[in-house]
Design a protein around this motif. Structure first.
Motif, PDB file in Angstrom:
ATOM      1  N   PRO A 119      -9.720  14.220  -1.004  1.00 40.83           N
ATOM      2  CA  PRO A 119     -11.277  13.989  -0.865  1.00 40.83           C
ATOM      3  C   PRO A 119     -11.803  14.621  -2.359  1.00 40.83           C
ATOM      4  N   LYS A 120     -10.925  14.968  -3.206  1.00 35.73           N
ATOM      5  CA  LYS A 120     -11.590  15.263  -4.594  1.00 35.73           C
ATOM      6  C   LYS A 120     -11.812  14.147  -5.665  1.00 35.73           C
ATOM      7  N   ASN A 121     -10.784  13.086  -4.968  1.00 32.27           N
ATOM      8  CA  ASN A 121     -10.918  11.797  -5.792  1.00 32.27           C
ATOM      9  C   ASN A 121     -12.119  10.954  -5.725  1.00 32.27           C
ATOM     10  N   GLU A 122     -12.244   9.898  -6.684  1.00 33.26           N
ATOM     11  CA  GLU A 122     -13.293   8.681  -6.265  1.00 33.26           C
ATOM     12  C   GLU A 122     -13.176   8.208  -4.909  1.00 33.26           C
ATOM     13  N   ALA A 123     -14.171   8.178  -4.149  1.00 33.96           N
ATOM     14  CA  ALA A 123     -13.862   7.707  -2.846  1.00 33.96           C
ATOM     15  C   ALA A 123     -14.242   6.037  -2.748  1.00 33.96           C
ATOM     16  N   VAL A 124     -13.762   5.363  -1.644  1.00 31.71           N
ATOM     17  CA  VAL A 124     -13.569   4.078  -1.468  1.00 31.71           C
ATOM     18  C   VAL A 124     -13.891   3.729  -0.046  1.00 31.71           C
ATOM     19  N   LEU A 125     -14.771   3.013   0.349  1.00 36.68           N
ATOM     20  CA  LEU A 125     -14.930   2.864   1.869  1.00 36.68           C
ATOM     21  C   LEU A 125     -14.315   1.497   2.244  1.00 36.68           C
ATOM     22  N   ILE A 126     -13.730   1.256   3.202  1.00 35.17           N
ATOM     23  CA  ILE A 126     -12.949  -0.073   3.729  1.00 35.17           C
ATOM     24  C   ILE A 126     -13.404  -0.316   5.212  1.00 35.17           C
ATOM     25  N   LEU A 127     -14.109  -1.619   5.322  1.00 33.44           N
ATOM     26  CA  LEU A 127     -14.571  -1.742   6.700  1.00 33.44           C
ATOM     27  C   LEU A 127     -14.068  -2.979   7.446  1.00 33.44           C
ATOM     28  N   HIS A 128     -13.750  -2.693   8.604  1.00 29.63           N
ATOM     29  CA  HIS A 128     -12.916  -3.755   9.064  1.00 29.63           C
ATOM     30  C   HIS A 128     -13.672  -4.725  10.084  1.00 29.63           C
ATOM     31  N   GLY A 129     -13.064  -5.799  10.592  1.00 31.04           N
ATOM     32  CA  GLY A 129     -13.788  -6.909  11.339  1.00 31.04           C
ATOM     33  C   GLY A 129     -13.792  -6.467  12.887  1.00 31.04           C
ATOM     34  N   THR A 130     -14.583  -7.521  13.363  1.00 34.49           N
ATOM     35  CA  THR A 130     -14.934  -7.344  14.932  1.00 34.49           C
ATOM     36  C   THR A 130     -13.699  -7.325  15.708  1.00 34.49           C
ATOM     37  N   THR A 131     -13.870  -6.023  16.559  1.00 33.74           N
ATOM     38  CA  THR A 131     -12.712  -5.598  17.480  1.00 33.74           C
ATOM     39  C   THR A 131     -11.770  -4.898  16.807  1.00 33.74           C
ATOM     40  N   GLY A 132     -11.712  -4.669  15.592  1.00 31.32           N
ATOM     41  CA  GLY A 132     -10.751  -4.180  14.580  1.00 31.32           C
ATOM     42  C   GLY A 132     -10.805  -2.476  15.037  1.00 31.32           C
ATOM     43  N   SER A 133     -10.277  -1.865  13.978  1.00 27.83           N
ATOM     44  CA  SER A 133     -10.142  -0.419  13.709  1.00 27.83           C
ATOM     45  C   SER A 133      -9.696  -0.129  12.279  1.00 27.83           C
ATOM     46  N   GLY A 134      -9.965   0.969  11.706  1.00 28.01           N
ATOM     47  CA  GLY A 134      -9.881   1.546  10.352  1.00 28.01           C
ATOM     48  C   GLY A 134      -8.279   1.682  10.392  1.00 28.01           C
ATOM     49  N   VAL A 135      -7.493   1.921  11.262  1.00 29.53           N
ATOM     50  CA  VAL A 135      -6.010   2.166  11.178  1.00 29.53           C
ATOM     51  C   VAL A 135      -5.652   0.557  10.943  1.00 29.53           C
ATOM     52  N   GLY A 136      -6.156  -0.202  11.493  1.00 31.06           N
ATOM     53  CA  GLY A 136      -5.636  -1.622  11.520  1.00 31.06           C
ATOM     54  C   GLY A 136      -5.769  -2.107  10.096  1.00 31.06           C
ATOM     55  N   MET A 137      -6.335  -1.463   9.125  1.00 31.80           N
ATOM     56  CA  MET A 137      -6.512  -2.079   7.989  1.00 31.80           C
ATOM     57  C   MET A 137      -5.248  -1.472   6.863  1.00 31.80           C
ATOM     58  N   LEU A 138      -4.379  -0.759   7.562  1.00 29.03           N
ATOM     59  CA  LEU A 138      -3.280  -0.108   6.792  1.00 29.03           C
ATOM     60  C   LEU A 138      -2.100  -1.168   6.919  1.00 29.03           C
ATOM     61  N   GLY A 139      -2.114  -2.283   7.813  1.00 27.41           N
ATOM     62  CA  GLY A 139      -1.253  -3.206   7.824  1.00 27.41           C
ATOM     63  C   GLY A 139      -0.263  -3.838   6.544  1.00 27.41           C
ATOM     64  N   ALA A 140       0.612  -4.320   6.713  1.00 26.14           N
ATOM     65  CA  ALA A 140       1.373  -4.921   5.427  1.00 26.14           C
ATOM     66  C   ALA A 140       0.559  -5.841   4.650  1.00 26.14           C
ATOM     67  N   ASN A 141      -0.052  -6.743   5.355  1.00 23.24           N
ATOM     68  CA  ASN A 141      -0.972  -7.913   4.582  1.00 23.24           C
ATOM     69  C   ASN A 141      -2.054  -7.434   3.888  1.00 23.24           C
ATOM     70  N   PHE A 142      -2.530  -6.239   4.408  1.00 21.81           N
ATOM     71  CA  PHE A 142      -3.955  -5.757   3.908  1.00 21.81           C
ATOM     72  C   PHE A 142      -3.838  -4.432   2.977  1.00 21.81           C
ATOM     73  N   GLY A 143      -3.572  -3.326   3.693  1.00 20.20           N
ATOM     74  CA  GLY A 143      -3.410  -1.980   3.167  1.00 20.20           C
ATOM     75  C   GLY A 143      -2.143  -1.985   2.376  1.00 20.20           C
ATOM     76  N   GLY A 144      -1.150  -2.582   2.927  1.00 20.41           N
ATOM     77  CA  GLY A 144       0.175  -2.627   2.346  1.00 20.41           C
ATOM     78  C   GLY A 144       0.127  -2.989   0.896  1.00 20.41           C
ATOM     79  N   GLU A 145      -0.710  -3.859   0.644  1.00 23.57           N
ATOM     80  CA  GLU A 145      -0.576  -4.421  -0.932  1.00 23.57           C
ATOM     81  C   GLU A 145      -1.938  -3.624  -1.730  1.00 23.57           C
ATOM     82  N   LEU A 146      -2.585  -2.585  -1.023  1.00 24.41           N
ATOM     83  CA  LEU A 146      -3.567  -2.181  -2.005  1.00 24.41           C
ATOM     84  C   LEU A 146      -3.526  -0.586  -1.971  1.00 24.41           C
ATOM     85  N   PHE A 147      -2.894   0.301  -1.166  1.00 21.17           N
ATOM     86  CA  PHE A 147      -2.935   1.636  -1.231  1.00 21.17           C
ATOM     87  C   PHE A 147      -1.808   2.375  -1.911  1.00 21.17           C
ATOM     88  N   GLY A 148      -0.710   1.644  -1.905  1.00 17.39           N
ATOM     89  CA  GLY A 148       0.698   2.262  -2.339  1.00 17.39           C
ATOM     90  C   GLY A 148       0.555   2.731  -3.941  1.00 17.39           C
TER      91      GLY A 148
END
Length: 354
Positions: free
Chosen positions: A59-88
């Motif tokens: 939480p001490k680092n710069e913060a970014v907010l990622i918003l999901h699509g209809t009927t989705g969820s935050g944890v769903g944005m961790l999938g290989a095609n999305f978060g898998g190419e961003l957060f590693g």
């Protein structure tokens, strides 16, 4: 006399401990916050609104907010095609460098929703309610006063536009994807309305008090997805014959649809009054709009972006060309199509006064 480790061993233990701490910070952390007496745009008040969220990093680092699509969820944005190419490690939103916030919107994920018990008595919410709740979660609960980036896809893209207009001093960069800064309208709205009407007119829906999921929900959802997602070339590639098309539909229609009919109905109807077009001049963030040329819900030929972008001080668009390897409205759900451009923007966009 106490035994002492050699200096090299002490250093090794120090670094192992540090690496372990960093690894722990990269592990997704789930949390919930209860908002007391949350007031919706209709005036209705929910005594307790649960907002669920997932975070990555310190939480001490710069913060970014990622918003999901209809009927989705935050944890769903961790999938290989999305978060898998961003957060590693070494990726553009490396969780060692950024504090990543992934909220579940009102009405979906593990946040409060009709299926929790209220069913059709749950307050009718809209995107403004959802964005207000996200802002309160970020500022009041997580204690974040400024965001380096707000990025959202589809519904999350529309809500990114809203964040940039409602809270212009809150973020340096806004990246709305698979969305337009205009009123919900045209095919996009009419097919949403047909989906929700299909549910409401199902005799087994019973005014939202059904004993089993109304079957029209799954059929209407698959029809909507086929009509507004996948891209002409993309669908032609995976359904090149009628038999292949039948097989694809069978795969989509056979397993029970995950979720709940009331939850989905509320989610789709919440977009009805979305319209940020009157407030674009208020935006202070650097804006990168990312859409795909084959997006069925936000077709470029409408010319909406060409009229909107000149009204924003620092904005440009990335339109991903359609091809057999893109997915229409679903294209932007694959980070490989745009991560280079967003990474460059993170390096170059100015930081606004805080």
């Amino acid at each position: 006399m106490k035994n002492r480790l050699p200096l090299w061993a002490s250093l090794c233990l120090f670094w192992l401990g540090l690496c372990g701490a960093l690894q722990a910070q990269e592990t997704p952390q789930n949390g919930s916050w209860i908002v007391k007496d949350f007031k919706f745009h209709t005036g209705e008040v929910l005594p307790e609104l649960r907002l669920n969220y997932t975070t990555l990093g310190d939480p001490k680092n710069e913060a970014v907010l990622i918003l999901h699509g209809t009927t989705g969820s935050g944890v769903g944005m961790l999938g290989a095609n999305f978060g898998g190419e961003l957060f590693g490690p070494g990726q553009i939103l490396d969780a060692k460098r950024y504090f990543v916030i992934l909220p579940d919107a009102i009405g979906t994920g593990k946040s409060s929703k009709p299926s929790d018990g209220l069913r059709a008595k749950f307050p009718a919410y809209n995107y403004d309610d959802m964005v207000s709740a996200q802002h309160r979660l970020v500022t009041e609960h997580l204690g974040i006063r400024h965001l380096r980036l707000v990025l959202g896809n589809s519904m999350g893209g529309m809500q990114t536009w809203m964040w940039a207009v409602k809270y212009p001093d809150m973020m340096d960069i806004a990246v709305p994807m698979a969305s337009l800064p205009s009123a919900m309208s045209g095919r996009n709205w009419m097919l949403r309305r047909m989906l929700t009407e299909s549910i409401r007119k199902d005799p087994l829906w019973m005014g939202g008090n059904y004993k089993e999921q109304p079957p029209s929900w799954q059929f209407a959802s698959v029809f909507f997805a086929t009509a507004t997602n996948g891209g002409n070339q993309g669908l032609q590639k995976i359904a090149a014959t009628s038999d292949m098309g039948d097989a694809l539909l069978k795969r989509r229609l056979t397993p029970p649809l995950a979720g709940d009919a009331n939850d989905h109905l509320y989610q789709w109807e919440s977009s009805k009054d979305y319209d940020v077009s009157a407030g674009l001049e208020r935006i202070k963030a650097t804006v990168l709009v990312i859409n795909s040329a084959d997006d069925e819900r936000n077709p470029p030929e409408l010319g909406i972006l060409e009229k909107a972008l000149p009204r924003i001080k620092n904005a440009k668009a990335l339109i991903i060309p359609g091809s057999p390897d893109t997915f229409g409205h679903g294209t932007t759900g694959n980070s490989r199509f745009w991560k280079t451009e967003v990474g460059a923007l993170l390096q170059s966009a100015p930081r606004l006064p805080r």
